[in-house]
Scaffold this motif. Sequence first.
Motif, mmCIF file in Angstrom:
data_model
loop_
_atom_site.group_PDB
_atom_site.id
_atom_site.type_symbol
_atom_site.label_atom_id
_atom_site.label_comp_id
_atom_site.label_asym_id
_atom_site.label_seq_id
_atom_site.Cartn_x
_atom_site.Cartn_y
_atom_site.Cartn_z
ATOM 1 N N ASP A 274 27.836 80.551 -1.838
ATOM 2 C CA ASP A 274 26.897 81.606 -1.436
ATOM 3 C C ASP A 274 25.469 81.049 -1.333
ATOM 4 O OD1 ASP A 274 28.855 83.550 -1.414
ATOM 5 O OD2 ASP A 274 28.445 84.235 -3.458
ATOM 6 N N VAL A 275 24.680 81.695 -0.459
ATOM 7 C CA VAL A 275 23.286 81.268 -0.300
ATOM 8 C C VAL A 275 22.398 82.079 -1.241
ATOM 9 C CG1 VAL A 275 21.377 80.932 1.316
ATOM 10 C CG2 VAL A 275 23.741 80.676 2.103
ATOM 11 N N TYR A 276 21.627 81.373 -2.050
ATOM 12 C CA TYR A 276 20.815 81.982 -3.095
ATOM 13 C C TYR A 276 19.375 81.566 -2.838
ATOM 14 C CZ TYR A 276 19.225 82.932 -7.869
ATOM 15 O OH TYR A 276 18.556 83.407 -8.966
ATOM 16 N N TRP A 277 18.471 82.538 -2.896
ATOM 17 C CA TRP A 277 17.077 82.196 -2.572
ATOM 18 C C TRP A 277 16.118 82.711 -3.639
ATOM 19 C CZ3 TRP A 277 13.737 84.918 1.710
ATOM 20 C CH2 TRP A 277 12.481 84.287 1.769
ATOM 21 N N TRP A 319 12.588 88.668 5.687
ATOM 22 C CA TRP A 319 13.784 89.272 6.312
ATOM 23 C C TRP A 319 14.396 88.316 7.319
ATOM 24 C CZ3 TRP A 319 12.922 91.613 2.379
ATOM 25 C CH2 TRP A 319 11.761 92.349 2.113
ATOM 26 N N ARG A 320 13.535 87.589 8.038
ATOM 27 C CA ARG A 320 14.062 86.575 8.977
ATOM 28 C C ARG A 320 14.891 85.532 8.222
ATOM 29 N NH1 ARG A 320 13.088 81.509 9.635
ATOM 30 N NH2 ARG A 320 11.069 81.466 8.583
ATOM 31 N N VAL A 321 14.354 85.057 7.097
ATOM 32 C CA VAL A 321 15.065 84.020 6.340
ATOM 33 C C VAL A 321 16.413 84.559 5.842
ATOM 34 C CG1 VAL A 321 14.984 82.619 4.226
ATOM 35 C CG2 VAL A 321 12.973 82.759 5.710
ATOM 36 N N ILE A 322 16.404 85.787 5.367
ATOM 37 C CA ILE A 322 17.663 86.374 4.864
ATOM 38 C C ILE A 322 18.698 86.449 5.991
ATOM 39 C CG2 ILE A 322 18.712 88.508 3.988
ATOM 40 C CD1 ILE A 322 16.055 88.933 2.399
ATOM 41 N N GLU A 323 18.246 86.923 7.160
ATOM 42 C CA GLU A 323 19.186 87.034 8.281
ATOM 43 C C GLU A 323 19.673 85.660 8.749
ATOM 44 O OE1 GLU A 323 18.618 89.631 12.014
ATOM 45 O OE2 GLU A 323 18.342 87.599 12.782
ATOM 46 N N GLU A 324 18.717 84.741 8.896
ATOM 47 C CA GLU A 324 19.051 83.440 9.481
ATOM 48 C C GLU A 324 20.036 82.642 8.634
ATOM 49 O OE1 GLU A 324 15.493 81.971 11.260
ATOM 50 O OE2 GLU A 324 16.340 79.954 11.482
ATOM 51 N N TYR A 325 19.933 82.759 7.321
ATOM 52 C CA TYR A 325 20.786 81.915 6.462
ATOM 53 C C TYR A 325 21.803 82.718 5.651
ATOM 54 C CZ TYR A 325 16.849 78.967 7.690
ATOM 55 O OH TYR A 325 15.885 78.299 8.391
ATOM 56 N N ASN A 326 21.948 83.986 5.964
ATOM 57 C CA ASN A 326 22.908 84.821 5.214
ATOM 58 C C ASN A 326 22.654 84.804 3.717
ATOM 59 O OD1 ASN A 326 24.604 85.934 7.206
ATOM 60 N ND2 ASN A 326 25.425 83.867 7.547
ATOM 61 N N VAL A 327 21.420 85.004 3.342
ATOM 62 C CA VAL A 327 21.063 84.985 1.919
ATOM 63 C C VAL A 327 21.747 86.155 1.211
ATOM 64 C CG1 VAL A 327 19.150 85.274 0.296
ATOM 65 C CG2 VAL A 327 18.854 83.854 2.347
ATOM 66 N N LYS A 328 22.402 85.843 0.082
ATOM 67 C CA LYS A 328 23.119 86.895 -0.645
ATOM 68 C C LYS A 328 22.246 87.518 -1.732
ATOM 69 C CE LYS A 328 27.545 87.794 -2.898
ATOM 70 N NZ LYS A 328 28.767 87.204 -3.423
ATOM 71 N N VAL A 329 21.435 86.667 -2.373
ATOM 72 C CA VAL A 329 20.568 87.162 -3.443
ATOM 73 C C VAL A 329 19.163 86.630 -3.236
ATOM 74 C CG1 VAL A 329 20.031 86.801 -5.884
ATOM 75 C CG2 VAL A 329 22.319 87.532 -5.236
ATOM 76 N N LEU A 358 22.562 90.516 2.329
ATOM 77 C CA LEU A 358 21.843 90.660 1.052
ATOM 78 C C LEU A 358 22.533 91.682 0.152
ATOM 79 C CD1 LEU A 358 19.186 89.644 -0.356
ATOM 80 C CD2 LEU A 358 18.192 91.837 0.325
ATOM 81 N N LYS A 359 22.849 91.256 -1.058
ATOM 82 C CA LYS A 359 23.555 92.146 -1.984
ATOM 83 C C LYS A 359 22.669 92.638 -3.124
ATOM 84 C CE LYS A 359 27.348 91.891 0.332
ATOM 85 N NZ LYS A 359 26.945 92.454 1.615
ATOM 86 N N ALA A 360 21.625 91.902 -3.448
ATOM 87 C CA ALA A 360 20.749 92.350 -4.542
ATOM 88 C C ALA A 360 19.412 91.631 -4.492
ATOM 89 C CB ALA A 360 21.409 92.089 -5.898
ATOM 90 N N LEU A 361 18.395 92.318 -5.019
ATOM 91 C CA LEU A 361 17.058 91.735 -5.161
ATOM 92 C C LEU A 361 16.737 91.656 -6.648
ATOM 93 C CD1 LEU A 361 14.126 91.006 -4.206
ATOM 94 C CD2 LEU A 361 13.664 93.462 -4.226
#
Length: 630
Positions: A274-277, A319-329, A358-361
């Motif tokens: 998973d991608v985590y940021w 939001w761009r980063v989340i969309e572009e890399y499928n960030v989960k958290v 995105l599943k959680a912040l």
Amino acid sequence: MGYAEIYAAWKADPEAFWMEAAQAIDWVSPPTRALNDDNAPLYEWFTEARVNTCWNAVDRHVEAGRGDQAAIIYDSPVTGIKRRITYAELKDQVASLAGGLVTKGVTKGDRVIIYMPMVPEALVAMLACARIGAIHSVVFGGFAANELAVRIDDAAPKAIIAGSCGIEPGRIVEYKPLLDAAIEMANHKPDFTVILQREQCLANLTPGRDYAWNEFTSGVEPADCVPVEGNHPAYILYTSGTTGQPKGVVRHTAGHLVALNWTMKNIYNVDPGDVYWAASDVGWVVGHSYICYAPLIHGNTTVVFEGKPIGTPDAGTFWRVIEEYNVKVLFTAPTAFRAIKREDSRGEFIKKYDLSSLKALYLAGERADPDTIHWAGDKLGVPVIDHWWQTETGYSIAANPLGIEALPVKIGSPSVAMPGYDVQILGDDGHPMPAGELGAIVVKLPLPPGTLPTLWNAEDRFKSSYLNAFPGYYETGDAGYIDEDGYLYIMARTDDVINVAGHRLSTGAMEEVLAAHPDVAECAVIGVTDQLKGQLPLGFLCTNSGTSKSDADIVTECVKLMRDRIGPVAAFKHAVVVDRLPKTRSGKILRGTMVKIADGDTYKMPATIDDPAILDEIEEALKTLGYAGG
Ligand code: COA
Ligand code: AMP
């Protein structure tokens, strides 16, 4: 099992709990016991085990077939660069840098300071140290040369690895002149430096001392992982205390591996791949734990983002980063969301992107105000999890562990104590406070694996800062209460630490800087409430009689002095000259009362005040700066 059962299981047998968590780590020699209390009240975990952090964060994933998975995604809106680094590539880069360090004589136990912006090479440098058992100390790029010099003298590094520059919106921050000035100022001199030359600014290198990263790492024999003892320091991270001398928080290797790995599934609910940021900076503990180590140890993809939540180029960047890399958290500080909300209160940018991954912040670093939590939850449509932790602990003390169970959220509370932490509220006399009543937040010793075992070169200070006030407990420095359901509320610091845009700063250290100005006779710095940054420092200056300078000139010079000595990150922009400071009869400056006046809160006249009339003068002075209702 739900949270309550898991917490109870930990409490019933902490050693068994952590021994089981330790099974997720690759050991050179596995631990035979978890806790080492031979030297109580100083504790260690997994002392006798042997292990390597870099192996666990990089090599083992390549061996396990994850070599082609992205380990790091670098996204830099300030330079326009995007890069994907696989685990296999990361291993090569880390082994080469480690090989260069070994060739130049860096070995296990040597210290290496890292002074870098948010580029993947910062992680490569940290991991290269871990690979050979060198102890890194990362210094945040927003600190000035003087702060760097203090850390050089305390850590006594053999080498310093730095970037040629950092990029802040609208300006390039040249790191090399700051580094040169710091080395000049420090008594300890490193043997050599390695400089990552960025195209935005090429640093001048001193032949024989400074090496360019590319040459330093090319053609060298790659270094293998060096096994270290469980209690070998993985790193030192300096954090603000009550004085200008920062505290060197030590992190031992084995506990760090075990605990961080445990948090990834249990607290953040992510699985390998998973991608985590974590949108923070490698210079802070959040960056150490959740940009670098935890995601990599757990086999996730971590995002290294070199930009700001707004202005790089707009409030839609996250939001761009989340969309572009499928960030989960996504994990960041509330201040970042306050900044976005201020620019885009209706969330127009959010609507432009597909945020379904995105599943959680997760929020931490400062108090999460209810407005921000509500706004983020409404606009993103995912759980917003406030969690509480400190540089000292390295991961959260209290959280809502989504990977175990999504507990009911209580806005204003970072939820409940995590396994490992027996959190209690004590009154001044050391007695437990009833539910709902304010007191010092403490954790019953021993602290869990991965938390600080001591301070670098300063065991006595470790004891006096954290252990002496409440024997048998670790004093967090935060005050708050626990409600009837066990939810924790963090209300304030009990010391001189303030929190500016999620950055931890010491008002004591700032007072030392102001006191060094030749025209300042006496001073005080307080943290006042700020809508964007949470708190901002504000200075009060009493000037020497007979000075020929105007008050305005002295204030301007003090603001500049602070930027030069501590750095831009101090965000010290306002000070005011007053005749006197309010004090108790025993001479203690009444900073708490000044904060209340500045914030427009009601306050009780302190019974011990020397001269109540001074408070009116302070209020008038604050009004001139727009505080105290002015
Ligand atoms: N190198 C050099 N200078 C730096 C720096 C770095 N790595 N990081 C910050 N600075 C400078 C900034 O340029 C600014 O300088 P200025 O006074 O010339 O404008 C100053 O330090 C203060 O920086 P910052 O606190 O970041 O404020 P800002 O006004 O630039 O941005 C926010 C405000 C809210 C957007 C920003 O603070 C933010 O994104 N915060 C996120 C919180 C965070 O990451 N916290 C870490 C713990 S989780
Ligand atoms: P740092 O060491 O920089 O991580 O700062 C730690 C301090 O930040 C804590 O002691 C708290 O004062 C504050 N802090 C961190 N997280 C939270 C939170 N979720 N709620 C309230 N305060 C927090």
